[in-house]
Design a protein around this motif. Structure first.
Motif, PDB file in Angstrom:
ATOM      1  N   ARG A 247       0.862  -1.353   0.065  1.00 37.33           N
ATOM      2  CA  ARG A 247      -0.028  -0.012  -0.051  1.00 37.33           C
ATOM      3  C   ARG A 247       0.850   1.339  -0.065  1.00 37.33           C
ATOM      4  O   ARG A 247       0.544   2.175   0.503  1.00 37.33           O
ATOM      5  CB  ARG A 247      -1.078  -0.125   1.177  1.00 37.33           C
ATOM      6  CG  ARG A 247      -1.995  -1.060   1.228  1.00 37.33           C
ATOM      7  CD  ARG A 247      -2.722  -1.143   2.492  1.00 37.33           C
ATOM      8  NE  ARG A 247      -3.849  -2.213   2.457  1.00 37.33           N
ATOM      9  CZ  ARG A 247      -4.970  -2.317   2.028  1.00 37.33           C
ATOM     10  NH1 ARG A 247      -5.607  -1.371   1.437  1.00 37.33           N
ATOM     11  NH2 ARG A 247      -5.759  -3.452   2.146  1.00 37.33           N
ATOM     12  N   GLN A 248       1.868   1.286  -0.649  1.00 35.41           N
ATOM     13  CA  GLN A 248       2.808   2.418  -0.590  1.00 35.41           C
ATOM     14  C   GLN A 248       2.303   3.711  -1.831  1.00 35.41           C
ATOM     15  O   GLN A 248       2.811   4.875  -1.384  1.00 35.41           O
ATOM     16  CB  GLN A 248       4.331   2.230  -1.107  1.00 35.41           C
ATOM     17  CG  GLN A 248       4.941   0.826  -0.283  1.00 35.41           C
ATOM     18  CD  GLN A 248       6.380   0.570  -0.847  1.00 35.41           C
ATOM     19  OE1 GLN A 248       7.088   1.374  -0.679  1.00 35.41           O
ATOM     20  NE2 GLN A 248       6.474  -0.451  -1.670  1.00 35.41           N
TER      21      GLN A 248
ATOM     22  N   GLU B  11      -0.596   5.762  -2.286  1.00 34.90           N
ATOM     23  CA  GLU B  11      -1.982   6.384  -1.870  1.00 34.90           C
ATOM     24  C   GLU B  11      -2.821   5.219  -1.061  1.00 34.90           C
ATOM     25  O   GLU B  11      -3.820   5.426  -0.953  1.00 34.90           O
ATOM     26  CB  GLU B  11      -2.847   6.735  -3.185  1.00 34.90           C
ATOM     27  CG  GLU B  11      -2.032   7.729  -3.825  1.00 34.90           C
ATOM     28  CD  GLU B  11      -1.974   9.022  -3.341  1.00 34.90           C
ATOM     29  OE1 GLU B  11      -2.993   9.406  -2.575  1.00 34.90           O
ATOM     30  OE2 GLU B  11      -0.979   9.812  -3.656  1.00 34.90           O
ATOM     31  N   GLY B  12      -1.926   4.541  -0.421  1.00 30.77           N
ATOM     32  CA  GLY B  12      -2.735   3.276   0.410  1.00 30.77           C
ATOM     33  C   GLY B  12      -3.294   2.501  -0.328  1.00 30.77           C
ATOM     34  O   GLY B  12      -4.298   1.593   0.447  1.00 30.77           O
TER      35      GLY B  12
ATOM     36  N   LYS C 250      -4.210  -1.165  -2.169  1.00 31.66           N
ATOM     37  CA  LYS C 250      -3.729  -2.463  -2.338  1.00 31.66           C
ATOM     38  C   LYS C 250      -3.604  -2.860  -3.565  1.00 31.66           C
ATOM     39  O   LYS C 250      -4.671  -2.915  -4.314  1.00 31.66           O
ATOM     40  CB  LYS C 250      -4.574  -3.233  -1.466  1.00 31.66           C
ATOM     41  CG  LYS C 250      -3.745  -4.919  -1.534  1.00 31.66           C
ATOM     42  CD  LYS C 250      -4.816  -5.901  -0.740  1.00 31.66           C
ATOM     43  CE  LYS C 250      -4.331  -7.202  -0.565  1.00 31.66           C
ATOM     44  NZ  LYS C 250      -3.360  -7.473   0.327  1.00 31.66           N
TER      45      LYS C 250
ATOM     46  N   SER D  48      -5.824  -3.631  -8.618  1.00 30.63           N
ATOM     47  CA  SER D  48      -6.570  -3.127  -7.467  1.00 30.63           C
ATOM     48  C   SER D  48      -7.855  -3.416  -7.642  1.00 30.63           C
ATOM     49  O   SER D  48      -8.623  -2.771  -8.288  1.00 30.63           O
ATOM     50  CB  SER D  48      -6.384  -1.545  -7.292  1.00 30.63           C
ATOM     51  OG  SER D  48      -6.990  -1.035  -6.159  1.00 30.63           O
TER      52      SER D  48
END
Length: 132
Positions: free
Chosen positions: A36-37, A39-40, A42, A58
């Motif tokens: 989640r690097q 904008e958060g 996954k 995503s």
């Protein structure tokens, strides 16, 4: 009858093989996307939808990221990519971003910037829909 279209069991071995023996561009971009690097969000690697295996996906945003190497730069490769993008968009509402493998190494911040912009745009559309 199995109506499942995502991560069908018969594709498990191929998906595992693609994760294990992916391109160096995929490995490099994955280091930037995982955990989640960005904008958060996954992302999943080598996620299958219907007959296609997506490089990165995503589920939350219905956003696919594809990295294109040499096989994609032929008339047949271009046609296949167009059909794939249309299938994902029309049947599953998935937006596809495409980047050349070389750009992951030459312009990583540009690639990440485009991904961030797409995420913000998708989230903005969702927020606007929720206010109605």
């Amino acid at each position: 009858m199995n109506n499942r279209t995502h991560n069908q069991p018969q594709q498990n071995e191929l998906r595992r093989e693609l994760r294990t023996h992916g391109t160096s561009a995929e490995a490099t971009l994955w280091l930037m996307l995982k955990a989640r690097q960005i904008e958060g969000v996954k992302f999943r690697r080598q996620f299958s939808i219907g007959p296609y295996i997506l490089d990165f996906y995503s589920p939350e945003l219905h956003l696919c990221i594809e990295l294109d190497g040499e096989p994609h730069f032929t008339p047949e490769g271009y046609e296949h990519d167009q059909q794939r993008t249309e299938y994902l968009s029309r049947l599953h509402g998935i937006r596809t971003l495409r980047f050349e493998n070389n750009n992951v190494f030459r312009y990583p911040e540009g690639v990440l910037s485009e991904i961030r912009s797409a995420i913000k745009e998708i989230r903005g559309v969702v927020e606007n829909l929720q206010t109605y």
